[in-house]
Scaffold this motif. Sequence first.
Motif, PDB file in Angstrom:
ATOM      1  N   GLY A 248       5.476   6.548  -1.229  1.00 43.43           N
ATOM      2  CA  GLY A 248       4.407   6.487  -0.234  1.00 43.43           C
ATOM      3  C   GLY A 248       3.614   7.765  -0.115  1.00 43.43           C
ATOM      4  N   LYS A 251       0.340   8.668  -2.186  1.00 44.25           N
ATOM      5  CA  LYS A 251      -0.973   8.131  -1.827  1.00 44.25           C
ATOM      6  C   LYS A 251      -1.847   9.191  -1.166  1.00 44.25           C
ATOM      7  N   VAL A 252      -1.210  10.102  -0.394  1.00 46.51           N
ATOM      8  CA  VAL A 252      -1.965  11.170   0.250  1.00 46.51           C
ATOM      9  C   VAL A 252      -2.573  12.085  -0.805  1.00 46.51           C
ATOM     10  N   ALA A 320      -8.576   7.523   5.398  1.00 44.74           N
ATOM     11  CA  ALA A 320      -7.615   7.002   4.424  1.00 44.74           C
ATOM     12  C   ALA A 320      -6.259   7.677   4.592  1.00 44.74           C
ATOM     13  N   VAL A 321      -6.251   8.994   4.766  1.00 50.84           N
ATOM     14  CA  VAL A 321      -4.999   9.722   4.964  1.00 50.84           C
ATOM     15  C   VAL A 321      -4.332   9.297   6.266  1.00 50.84           C
ATOM     16  N   ILE A 324      -2.583   6.034   5.743  1.00 50.29           N
ATOM     17  CA  ILE A 324      -1.364   6.225   4.951  1.00 50.29           C
ATOM     18  C   ILE A 324      -0.255   6.812   5.803  1.00 50.29           C
ATOM     19  N   GLU A 327       1.239   4.215   7.997  1.00 48.61           N
ATOM     20  CA  GLU A 327       2.112   3.346   7.213  1.00 48.61           C
ATOM     21  C   GLU A 327       3.457   4.023   6.957  1.00 48.61           C
ATOM     22  N   LEU A 328       3.427   5.321   6.652  1.00 48.09           N
ATOM     23  CA  LEU A 328       4.661   6.057   6.403  1.00 48.09           C
ATOM     24  C   LEU A 328       5.497   6.189   7.668  1.00 48.09           C
TER      25      LEU A 328
END
Length: 354
Positions: A248, A251-252, A320-321, A324, A327-328
């Motif tokens: 995960g 993605k960052v 976007a970050v 993410i 989500e994390l």
Amino acid sequence: MRPDRETGRSKAISTVPIYLSIYSPNVVNLTLIDLPGLTKVAVDGQPESTVQDIDNMVRSYIEKPNSIILAISPANQDLATSDAIKISREVDPKGERTFGVLTKIDLMDKGTDAVDILEGRAYKLQFPWIGVVNRSQQDINKNVDMIAARRREREYFAQTPEYKHFAHRMGSEHLGKVLSKHLETVIKSRIPGLQSLINKTIIELESELSRLGKPIATDAGGKLYMIMEICRVFDGIFKEHLDGVRPGGDKVYNVFDNQLPAALKRLQFDKHLAMENVRKLITEADGYQPHLIAPEQGYRRLIETALITIKGPAEAAVDAVHGILKELVHKSISETLELKQYPFSQSGGWECSC
């Protein structure tokens, strides 16, 4: 059973049982349920539903697959009219748990006997019929004790020519031993299924206990320590996601290494920083004046224009970050075992504000 136990002084039948416990080294380990005899007609003072009520009560006990049925029939009546045999055949057609018991053998008409029934010729059961001789009402009135009654029963079968060849398997004592032995056999046959059920229940309970987690502290200090411990575990898992130990976090890095640079390249900075455009912005900001150092206003104008240009891609990268990271956070919560005992944390009952 006393009919008026739960129904006042009426003659209605109550389904509430009366318990009687007998402890003695001389009795077998059995639980006996004395059910009322089946009736066909309600006597005066009884409701019309009494016949069906008694039938339903009897069936509720003998239909249980673990119960042993004592089909008791009097020897001085025609076996073909025995209600006990009829109802036991309905609930236990194979006779796997039915024992035939013949009473009142000593009251049969002279010249008749119960040999055909007791030897299974009149009506065959899977288990041999057992005859018993109980105390008469006169014996009860005279306080004849059970020891004497059992002795007289043994003497009756041993001394009666028709029955003495199988007297060893007649009588109440033999009936008790047979039932106790059969009960032991039934229990042994049920043990594997019970063990399987117990093991399954243990696994389910252990899973539930694991989900519920450790006991929750009641004092403020204990609660604070528990919260800090959960936060420490969560923080470690979240950091592992960011560092790449868990999936995960890559993605960052993808946002900064690919998404943002690609968006910036599409902004055509070469045109914005072309010499003519720079000259134009500086001239408009500072005019045609000689300078010993670079004109400040012109540089400011160039920088501000560039920042405005990259604002869109930069904000898109931040969004976007942010998505993410949320989500994390959700993943880290689901992977934090200490939080599984708090269902609200798994059901989205909170909002991430990272």
